[in-house]
Design an enzyme around this catalytic site. Structure first.
Site, mmCIF file in Angstrom:
data_model
loop_
_atom_site.group_PDB
_atom_site.id
_atom_site.type_symbol
_atom_site.label_atom_id
_atom_site.label_comp_id
_atom_site.label_asym_id
_atom_site.label_seq_id
_atom_site.Cartn_x
_atom_site.Cartn_y
_atom_site.Cartn_z
ATOM 1 N N SER A 163 22.969 42.907 32.588
ATOM 2 C CA SER A 163 23.343 41.548 32.222
ATOM 3 C C SER A 163 24.848 41.459 31.977
ATOM 4 O O SER A 163 25.524 42.483 31.802
ATOM 5 C CB SER A 163 22.601 41.161 30.944
ATOM 6 O OG SER A 163 23.041 39.915 30.463
ATOM 7 N N ASN A 184 17.901 33.006 33.580
ATOM 8 C CA ASN A 184 18.786 33.324 34.701
ATOM 9 C C ASN A 184 19.242 32.016 35.345
ATOM 10 O O ASN A 184 20.029 31.312 34.754
ATOM 11 C CB ASN A 184 18.177 34.285 35.708
ATOM 12 C CG ASN A 184 19.248 34.833 36.650
ATOM 13 O OD1 ASN A 184 20.422 34.849 36.293
ATOM 14 N ND2 ASN A 184 18.868 35.261 37.837
ATOM 15 N N THR A 203 22.588 29.623 31.442
ATOM 16 C CA THR A 203 22.169 30.480 30.354
ATOM 17 C C THR A 203 22.594 29.658 29.177
ATOM 18 O O THR A 203 23.248 28.637 29.358
ATOM 19 C CB THR A 203 22.953 31.794 30.453
ATOM 20 O OG1 THR A 203 22.490 32.466 31.596
ATOM 21 C CG2 THR A 203 22.834 32.681 29.240
ATOM 22 N N GLN A 216 14.874 36.727 36.288
ATOM 23 C CA GLN A 216 15.871 37.711 35.861
ATOM 24 C C GLN A 216 15.900 38.949 36.750
ATOM 25 O O GLN A 216 16.870 39.701 36.731
ATOM 26 C CB GLN A 216 15.551 38.152 34.427
ATOM 27 C CG GLN A 216 16.765 38.388 33.567
ATOM 28 C CD GLN A 216 17.453 37.104 33.212
ATOM 29 O OE1 GLN A 216 18.564 36.830 33.661
ATOM 30 N NE2 GLN A 216 16.787 36.272 32.446
HETATM 31 O O1 DON Z 1 22.117 38.167 32.236
HETATM 32 C C1 DON Z 1 22.964 37.717 32.986
HETATM 33 O O2 DON Z 1 24.087 38.162 33.083
HETATM 34 C C2 DON Z 1 22.615 36.514 33.829
HETATM 35 N N1 DON Z 1 21.221 36.464 34.083
HETATM 36 C C3 DON Z 1 23.108 35.321 33.128
HETATM 37 C C4 DON Z 1 22.859 34.098 33.921
HETATM 38 C C5 DON Z 1 23.714 32.983 33.555
HETATM 39 O O3 DON Z 1 24.596 33.043 32.751
HETATM 40 C C6 DON Z 1 23.426 31.758 34.284
HETATM 41 N N2 DON Z 1 24.593 31.054 34.495
HETATM 42 N N3 DON Z 1 25.374 31.193 35.366
#
Ligand code: DON
Length: 584
Positions: free
Chosen positions: A467, A416, A396, A435
Site C-alpha cells: 500500500s 481501492n 481512499t 485491493q
Molecule cells: O493502498 C493503496 O495504496 C491504494 N489501494 C490506495 C488507493 C487510493 O488511494 C485510491 N485513490 N487514488
C-alpha cells in the site's frame, strides 16, 4: 491577553466551529467558514478551524459530526475514530467502507506510545501469483479490479473492533449507532458523490445488488436525492450486537461466501475466519528536530516519507522557498529515488524481508544524496519500463482526530478504486474492495496507479498487498504536533510528505499547507506531475532543467490537525468540498 488567544476563546465559547468548504450534503448546524479563528492574522491567507478540547477532520461533514458528538460525550479519539470509520462506510460509500481495509496510527497519551494498526486486506488462500494472467502470461485487463477475483479479505471491521477493545472506552454498539441511523434514514447525495456515481455508473450498474442501492431506475442517484441503505443498516446492526464475528463467521460471512461462490470469487468461510489484524511498530525518523511516525510495511508510505525527509533535511528548503523551482527539483529527485526503491524492496513484511531500517537510515540517505545533482535532472533511465497512469480518481479516505487527553488518531482506509470492485455482496449492502490490484500482477507491469513492483509484492495466499497509505503523526517533544494523511494512490506518500514539509520548513498552518499546489514524481513514469497554480516561470525553469512537467488533476486530499500550545488547528483539504473539520 494576546488578541489571537482572546478571539480563540470567544469563538470556542460559541460552540461548534466548522471550516473548509461548506458542506453541500445535509448542512451541519453552525457550518461557517467565517467562524474559523485566525492562526496568524497578519501573515496567513487561509485559516484553519480552531478549537480547544477536541477536533475531527474527515472527508464528509456528517461523519465529522458523528466523531465530534462522540468526543463531546466524553469518548476518546479512538472511540471517535471507530464511530467515524463506520459512519464513512455509509456517507462516503465510494471510499469509506467495511468491505475494505486500511491502517490506523495512534498516539496513546496514557503510555506515550505510538502504535500502527494494520487492518489491510489479505489475499484469499486460493490466490496465486499468476491469477491475473492469461494462457500466454499476459495480464488480463480489469480482472484485478472489477471482478470477484479482485476482492481481498476485508479487514476494516476487525480493525475497528480491535482498536476499540484495545484503546477505546465505549461499547461497540454505541459507536456504531450513528452509522446505523445514517444508513437507515438516509442522507442527501451531494454533487460530489453524484458525480462519482455518474462516472462509475457502468461499473456499478453491472451488479443488481449494487444497482438496487445506488440507482433509481436506469440511472445513478443524482445530487439532492436521498441515499437510503437498508441492507447496510442491517449488517451494521448485526456487527453492533455480535461484534466482528458477525462479519467474519456469522450471517454476513455466509452472504459474502455465497456471493463469491456464485461468481467464481475465491474468498471462503475459512478465509474470513482466518483474517487477522496486526499491531506493528511504526516507522520513525526525525526531521529538523521533529519526530515523524508513520505506517510501516505492508504500507510503503512511512518508509518512503522518512527516506525522503532524510534526503531533504540537508537542504535549506525554508531559504529556497515553498514551490520554488529549486525546492521542487530537490523534492522530485528525492521522490524518484524513493519510488525506485519502492518497486524493488517493498512488500508484506510477514512474507518478505523489507529493509526498512536500511531504507530509513541516515547512512543510506548520505549515499543517495550523492546521486542528487542540485542543478540537473537525473533521468529515470528506464531500468524497467514505465506505464502511464490510467486512473485519476482519489478514492481512499483519510481522517484525523485529536481528543482533549492528548490522544491522536490518523486513519487511512480504502476500497481501492471508487466503490472498490463495485460489487455488493447480495443482501449485505456492503461494497467489496478491489485491493488485490495493489499486488504486482506481473513483474514490471503497472497497477492502476502506474506503480510497478516485483517479487516482494507478488501475490501469495494470506499475503497483504503493498500500500501507499500513510497515516502520519509528527511529534514535538514526545507529543503529537501534526496529525495528517491523505488518499491518492501513489500520490499519498508525496502529498503527506509535502504537508509535513509545508508545516515544518515553510511554517504553514494546516489550511495553507493544504491549499498550496502539490507536485509528484514517482520515478516511473518519468514525469513531474503538478497541480495547477504553480507560476509559469517556475514551470519554465523546471522544463529547462529537463523535467517533463505535466499539469494534471489535483492530487490527494489531506485532513490535518495541528496541536499548538493554545489549542487545536485543523483543516479539511479544499480539494474536496464535502470535507469538514470541526472541534469544540
Ligand atoms: O493502498 C493503496 O495504496 C491504494 N489501494 C490506495 C488507493 C487510493 O488511494 C485510491 N485513490 N487514488
Amino acid at each position: 491577553m494576546p488578541t489571537r488567544l482572546r478571539l480563540a476563546m470567544l469563538a470556542a465559547s460559541l460552540g461548534l466551529l466548522f471550516a473548509a468548504a461548506p458542506s453541500t450534503a445535509d448542512t451541519v448546524p453552525g457550518t461557517t467558514a467565517a467562524a474559523a479563528i485566525r492562526y496568524d492574522y497578519e501573515q496567513d491567507i487561509f485559516h484553519p478551524v480552531y478549537a480547544r478540547n477536541g477536533m475531527v477532520a474527515t472527508e464528509q461533514a456528517l461523519a465529522t459530526q458523528v466523531g465530534l458528538d462522540i468526543l463531546r460525550r466524553g469518548g476518546n479519539a479512538v472511540d471517535a475514530a471507530v464511530a467515524v470509520g463506520f459512519a464513512l462506510a455509509v456517507v462516503l460509500p465510494n471510499a469509506g467502507n467495511i468491505g475494505g481495509g486500511g491502517f490506523l496510527m495512534l498516539h496513546d497519551a496514557r503510555t506515550g506510545q505510538d502504535i500502527a494498526l494494520d487492518f489491510r486486506e489479505m489475499a484469499p488462500e486460493r490466490a496465486g501469483r499468476d491469477m491475473y494472467l492469461d494462457a500466454e502470461g499476459k495480464v488480463v485487463e480489469g480482472r484485478s479490479l472489477y471482478t470477484h477475483l479482485a476482492v481481498g479479505v476485508p479487514g476494516t471491521v476487525a480493525g475497528m473492533e480491535h482498536a476499540l477493545r484495545r484503546w477505546g472506552t465505549m461499547r461497540l454498539r454505541d459507536v456504531i449507532a450513528p452509522a446505523i441511523r445514517l444508513a437507515e434514514q438516509g442522507f442527501t447525495v451531494s454533487p460530489t458523490l453524484a458525480k462519482v456515481l455518474e462516472v462509475e455508473k457502468d461499473n456499478l450498474g453491472k451488479w443488481p445488488a449494487t444497482r438496487a442501492i445506488f440507482f433509481r431506475g436506469e440511472r445513478p442517484l443524482k445530487a439532492g436525492e436521498r441515499l437510503v441503505q437498508k441492507d447496510l443498516a442491517g449488517s451494521l446492526r448485526l456487527i453492533a450486537v455480535q461484534g466482528a464475528r458477525a462479519f467474519y463467521e456469522g450471517p454476513i460471512a455466509e452472504k459474502i461466501v455465497a456471493e463469491m461462490a456464485a461468481h467464481g470469487g475465491l474468498i471462503t468461510a475459512a478465509d474470513l475466519r482466518g483474517y487477522r489484524v496486526a499491531e506493528r511498530q511504526p516507522v520513525a525518523g526525525s526531521y529538523r528536530g521533529y519526530r515523524v511516525v508513520s505506517m510501516p510495511p505492508p504500507s510503503s508510505g512511512g518508509t518512503h516519507i522518512v527516506q525522503i525527509l532524510n534526503l531533504l533535511e540537508r537542504y535549506p528548503l525554508a531559504q529556497y522557498g515553498a514551490n520554488s523551482a529549486r525546492s521542487i527539483h530537490l523534492m522530485a529527485e528525492a521522490m524518484k529515488l524513493a519510488y525506485a526503491d519502492r518497486a524493488e524492496y517493498l512488500g508484506d513484511p510477514d512474507f518478505v524481508k523489507v529493509p526498512v531500517a536500511g531504507l530509513t537510515s541516515r547512512r543510506y540517505a548520505d549515499s543517495l544524496a550523492a546521486r542528487i545533482d542540485p542543478e540537473r535532472v537525473s533521468p529515470a533511465s528506464a531500468i524497467k519500463p514505465g506505464q502511464p497512469q490510467p486512473y485519476e480518481s482519489d478514492q481512499t479516505t483519510h481522517y484525523s482526530i485529536v481528543d482533549g487527553k492528548g490522544n491522536a488518531v490518523a486513519v487511512t482506509y480504502t476500497l481501492n478504486l471508487n466503490f472498490g470492485s463495485g460489487i455488493v455482496a447480495r443482501g449485505t449492502g456492503i461494497l467489496l474492495n478491489d485491493q488485490m490490484d495493489d499486488f504486482s500482477a506481473k513483474p514490471g507491469v503497472a497497477n492502476a496507479y502506474g506503480l510497478i513492483g516485483g517479487e516482494a509484492n507478488a501475490i501469495a495466499p494470506r499475503k497483504r498487498p503493498l500500500s501507499s497509505m500513510s497515516p502520519t503523526l509528527v511529534l514535538k517533544e514526545g507529543k503529537p504536533w501534526l496529525v495528517t494523511g491523505s488518499p491518492g494512490g501513489a500520490r499519498i506518500i508525496t502529498t503527506t510528505l509535502q504537508t509535513i514539509v509545508n508545516a515544518i520548513d515553510f511554517g504553514m498552518n494546516p489550511a495553507e499547507a493544504a491549499a498550496t499546489p502539490r507536485i509528484h514524481h514517482q520515478w516511473l513514469p518519468d514525469e513531474l506531475r503538478v497541480e495547477k497554480g504553480l507560476s509559469p516561470d517556475t514551470l519554465a525553469i523546471l522544463r529547462q532543467q529537463g523535467y517533463k512537467v505535466s499539469v494534471k488533476p489535483t492530487m490527494g486530499r489531506t485532513q490535518t490537525i495541528q496541536v499548538r500550545e493554545d489549542g487545536l488547528y485543523g483543516y479539511s483539504d479544499p480539494r474536496n468540498p464535502d470535507g469538514a473539520t470541526a472541534g469544540f
